[in-house]
Design a protein around this motif. Structure first.
Motif, PDB file in Angstrom:
ATOM      1  N   UNK A  88      32.181  33.992  47.235  1.00  0.00           N
ATOM      2  CA  UNK A  88      32.849  32.741  47.557  1.00  0.00           C
ATOM      3  C   UNK A  88      33.903  33.019  48.640  1.00  0.00           C
ATOM      4  N   UNK A  89      34.819  32.096  48.816  1.00  0.00           N
ATOM      5  CA  UNK A  89      35.815  32.211  49.887  1.00  0.00           C
ATOM      6  C   UNK A  89      37.246  32.190  49.338  1.00  0.00           C
ATOM      7  N   UNK A  90      37.442  32.619  48.127  1.00  0.00           N
ATOM      8  CA  UNK A  90      38.762  32.539  47.499  1.00  0.00           C
ATOM      9  C   UNK A  90      39.722  33.554  48.108  1.00  0.00           C
ATOM     10  N   UNK A  91      40.970  33.071  48.365  1.00  0.00           N
ATOM     11  CA  UNK A  91      42.018  33.942  48.900  1.00  0.00           C
ATOM     12  C   UNK A  91      43.103  34.206  47.876  1.00  0.00           C
ATOM     13  N   UNK A  92      43.136  33.410  46.807  1.00  0.00           N
ATOM     14  CA  UNK A  92      44.174  33.570  45.797  1.00  0.00           C
ATOM     15  C   UNK A  92      43.652  33.037  44.462  1.00  0.00           C
ATOM     16  N   UNK A  93      44.228  33.584  43.379  1.00  0.00           N
ATOM     17  CA  UNK A  93      43.903  33.131  42.028  1.00  0.00           C
ATOM     18  C   UNK A  93      45.113  32.425  41.424  1.00  0.00           C
ATOM     19  N   UNK A  94      44.924  31.489  40.505  1.00  0.00           N
ATOM     20  CA  UNK A  94      46.063  30.762  39.928  1.00  0.00           C
ATOM     21  C   UNK A  94      46.978  31.693  39.122  1.00  0.00           C
ATOM     22  N   UNK A  95      48.280  31.360  39.149  1.00  0.00           N
ATOM     23  CA  UNK A  95      49.263  32.209  38.465  1.00  0.00           C
ATOM     24  C   UNK A  95      49.053  32.250  36.951  1.00  0.00           C
ATOM     25  N   UNK A  96      48.472  31.175  36.368  1.00  0.00           N
ATOM     26  CA  UNK A  96      48.268  31.117  34.908  1.00  0.00           C
ATOM     27  C   UNK A  96      46.913  31.673  34.482  1.00  0.00           C
ATOM     28  N   UNK A  97      46.324  32.526  35.279  1.00  0.00           N
ATOM     29  CA  UNK A  97      45.002  33.069  34.940  1.00  0.00           C
ATOM     30  C   UNK A  97      45.015  33.804  33.604  1.00  0.00           C
ATOM     31  N   UNK A  98      46.164  34.320  33.214  1.00  0.00           N
ATOM     32  CA  UNK A  98      46.277  35.033  31.935  1.00  0.00           C
ATOM     33  C   UNK A  98      46.038  34.164  30.722  1.00  0.00           C
ATOM     34  N   UNK A  99      45.972  32.859  30.883  1.00  0.00           N
ATOM     35  CA  UNK A  99      45.695  31.951  29.754  1.00  0.00           C
ATOM     36  C   UNK A  99      44.240  32.031  29.301  1.00  0.00           C
ATOM     37  N   UNK A 100      43.387  32.602  30.115  1.00  0.00           N
ATOM     38  CA  UNK A 100      41.973  32.766  29.714  1.00  0.00           C
ATOM     39  C   UNK A 100      41.876  33.959  28.746  1.00  0.00           C
ATOM     40  N   UNK A 101      42.407  33.764  27.570  1.00  0.00           N
ATOM     41  CA  UNK A 101      42.545  34.866  26.606  1.00  0.00           C
ATOM     42  C   UNK A 101      41.237  35.458  26.107  1.00  0.00           C
ATOM     43  N   UNK A 102      40.129  34.701  26.186  1.00  0.00           N
ATOM     44  CA  UNK A 102      38.840  35.210  25.695  1.00  0.00           C
ATOM     45  C   UNK A 102      37.993  35.834  26.799  1.00  0.00           C
ATOM     46  N   UNK A 103      38.515  35.841  28.012  1.00  0.00           N
ATOM     47  CA  UNK A 103      37.741  36.343  29.140  1.00  0.00           C
ATOM     48  C   UNK A 103      37.528  37.852  29.023  1.00  0.00           C
ATOM     49  N   UNK A 104      36.250  38.280  29.095  1.00  0.00           N
ATOM     50  CA  UNK A 104      35.889  39.699  28.989  1.00  0.00           C
ATOM     51  C   UNK A 104      35.232  40.226  30.262  1.00  0.00           C
ATOM     52  N   UNK A 105      34.604  39.357  31.014  1.00  0.00           N
ATOM     53  CA  UNK A 105      33.819  39.784  32.184  1.00  0.00           C
ATOM     54  C   UNK A 105      34.182  38.860  33.352  1.00  0.00           C
ATOM     55  N   UNK A 106      34.704  39.459  34.464  1.00  0.00           N
ATOM     56  CA  UNK A 106      35.102  38.680  35.640  1.00  0.00           C
ATOM     57  C   UNK A 106      34.553  39.351  36.894  1.00  0.00           C
ATOM     58  N   UNK A 107      33.722  38.614  37.634  1.00  0.00           N
ATOM     59  CA  UNK A 107      33.113  39.142  38.857  1.00  0.00           C
ATOM     60  C   UNK A 107      33.733  38.403  40.058  1.00  0.00           C
ATOM     61  N   UNK A 108      34.529  39.159  40.879  1.00  0.00           N
ATOM     62  CA  UNK A 108      35.186  38.614  42.076  1.00  0.00           C
ATOM     63  C   UNK A 108      34.667  39.308  43.337  1.00  0.00           C
ATOM     64  N   UNK A 109      33.492  39.837  43.249  1.00  0.00           N
ATOM     65  CA  UNK A 109      32.900  40.572  44.372  1.00  0.00           C
ATOM     66  C   UNK A 109      32.767  39.663  45.607  1.00  0.00           C
TER      67      UNK A 109
END
Length: 340
Positions: free
Chosen positions: A70-91
Motif C-alpha cells: 500500500x502507500x501508508x506513511x504513518x500508523x495511528x497513535x492508538x494502534x496499541x488498542x488492537x490487543x488481540x493482534x498477533x500477525x501484522x504485515x506492513x511489507x
C-alpha cells in the motif's frame, strides 16, 4: 460506502476471513467492517491506502491484518488498542517510524517491515524478515524497542523478555503438571470409589446368596423331616390296614369255605349247617323277588357267577380236607343262579 458496497463486503467473507485485496481502495471502510465482529482475519493488501483512520484501532477483534503493498506513511497513535493482534504485515509501504503504542501489542508474534524507508535505529531493530523465525524476532524486537529506543538497549530488553517468557513457561508447565496430577488423583479416587462400591455390591450379593442357601437348606430339611414324620405316622396305619385287610380276607375266605362245605358236602344236613343253608336260600330268593336296577342285578349276577366258581374250587378241595377225618362227602345239586 453505498449499500451496494456493503453487500459486496458480505460477498468477500469466507468463514472468519474477509479478503479486500486488489479492490483499488484508498481508505479503509471502518464503519462497514465494524458490522462484522466475527471477522478476525482482514486482507487489505495491494490497494492504494495512504493511512489508517483512528476508528480502525477500535476493531479489537482483529487477529491478523495484511496491509502489504500500500502507500501508508504513518500508523495511528492508538494502534496499541488492537490487543488481540498477533500477525501484522506492513511489507512494501512508505513507513519511517512506528507509534509509541506499538509496544502495547502484547500478543504480536509476527511482523514484516521489509521494503519500508525506516529510520536507521528502527531498521536495525527490525532486522530482516526473510522467514518465519526472522519475522517473529522482528515482532519481539520492535515491540520491545517501540521503534524509538536506542539499538544498544534492545538486546538487553530481548534477554529480559526471554527470561520473563521462560519464567512464564516454567510457571505454566508447573501449573499444568499440578492440574494433571490433580486430574490423575481425582481419577484414581474415582476408580477406588467405584472399586469399593463394586466390592460392597458383590459382598451384599454373596451374603444374600448365603441367606437364600440357608433358607433353601432349612426348607429342604424341614420337608425331609415332615416326610419322615408322615411316613413314620402312616407306617403303623398302613400295617394296621394291611393286617385288618388280611384278617378280613381270611374271614371271608373262611366264611366262604364254611358256606361251601355246608352247601356241597354231606354235612349240609347237620345242625350247624342248617341255619347257614337257610340264610343262603332266603337271600337268593329275596334277590329274585326284588325289582332292582339293571346294574345292581348285573352286579348280583356277577357275584353269583364268582361265588359258583369259588364253590366249585372249594368242592374239589373239600374231599381232600375231609378224607383224613373219615367223612365221605355226597353229591349235591348245583347252586341255583339268580334270575335276571
Amino acid at each position: 460506502m453505498s449499500k451496494n458496497k456493503v453487500l459486496n463486503l458480505k460477498d468477500k467473507i469466507d468463514g472468519n476471513e474477509m479478503d479486500l485485496s486488489l479492490c483499488n481502495l484508498t481508505e479503509v471502510p471502518v464503519k462497514e467492517l465494524a458490522a462484522f465482529p466475527k471477522i478476525t482475519v482482514l486482507d487489505l493488501s495491494c490497494n492504494n491506502i495512504t493511512s489508517l483512520p483512528l476508528e480502525f484501532c477500535s476493531l479489537s477483534h482483529l487477529v491478523k491484518v495484511d496491509l502489504s503493498k500500500n502507500l501508508m506513511t504513518v500508523l495511528p497513535d492508538d494502534l496499541g488498542r488492537l490487543g488481540n493482534l498477533q500477525h501484522l504485515d506492513l511489507y512494501n509501504n512508505k513507513l519511517t517510524i512506528l507509534p509509541v503504542s506499538f509496544s502495547q501489542l502484547k500478543n504480536l508474534k509476527w511482523l514484516d517491515l521489509k521494503d519500508n524507508p525506516l529510520e536507521i535505529n528502527l531498521a536495525k531493530a527490525a532486522g530482516d524478515c526473510l522467514d518465519e523465525k526472522q519475522c517473529k524476532q522482528c515482532a519481539a524486537r520492535v515491540r520491545l524497542g517501540g521503534g524509538l529506543r536506542e539499538v544498544e538497549e534492545i538486546p538487553q530488553l530481548l534477554e529480559d523478555n526471554e527470561k520473563l517468557e521462560k519464567k512464564k513457561e516454567t510457571k505454566q508447565r508447573e501449573r499444568e503438571a499440578k492440574e494433571k496430577e490433580a486430574r490423575k488423583r481425582d481419577k484414581a479416587e474415582e476408580k477406588e470409589r467405584k472399586r469399593k462400591e463394586y466390592n460392597a455390591h458383590m459382598a451384599a450379593l454373596a451374603i444374600q446368596e448365603q441367606k437364600n442357601k440357608r433358607k433353601e437348606k432349612k426348607k429342604r430339611n424341614g420337608q425331609i423331616a415332615a416326610d419322615k414324620k408322615a411316613a413314620a405316622e402312616s407306617a403303623p396305619k398302613a400295617r394296621r390296614r394291611s393286617l385288618i385287610g388280611l384278617l378280613f380276607k381270611l374271614l371271608l375266605l373262611g366264611l366262604a369255605g364254611f358256606v361251601g362245605v355246608c352247601q356241597l358236602t354231606g354235612l349240609k344236613e347237620e345242625a350247624v349247617c342248617v341255619p347257614i343253608n337257610v340264610a343262603v336260600d332266603d337271600g337268593l330268593s329275596w334277590v329274585r323277588e326284588q325289582k332292582v336296577d339293571v346294574r345292581v342285578r348285573e352286579l348280583v349276577e356277577e357275584v353269583d357267577i364268582r361265588a359258583r366258581e369259588l364253590l366249585q374250587k372249594l368242592s374239589s378241595l373239600v374231599p381232600q380236607l375231609l378224607e383224613p377225618l373219615g367223612v365221605v362227602p355226597t353229591a349235591t345239586e348245583p347252586v341255583e343262579t339268580v334270575e335276571k
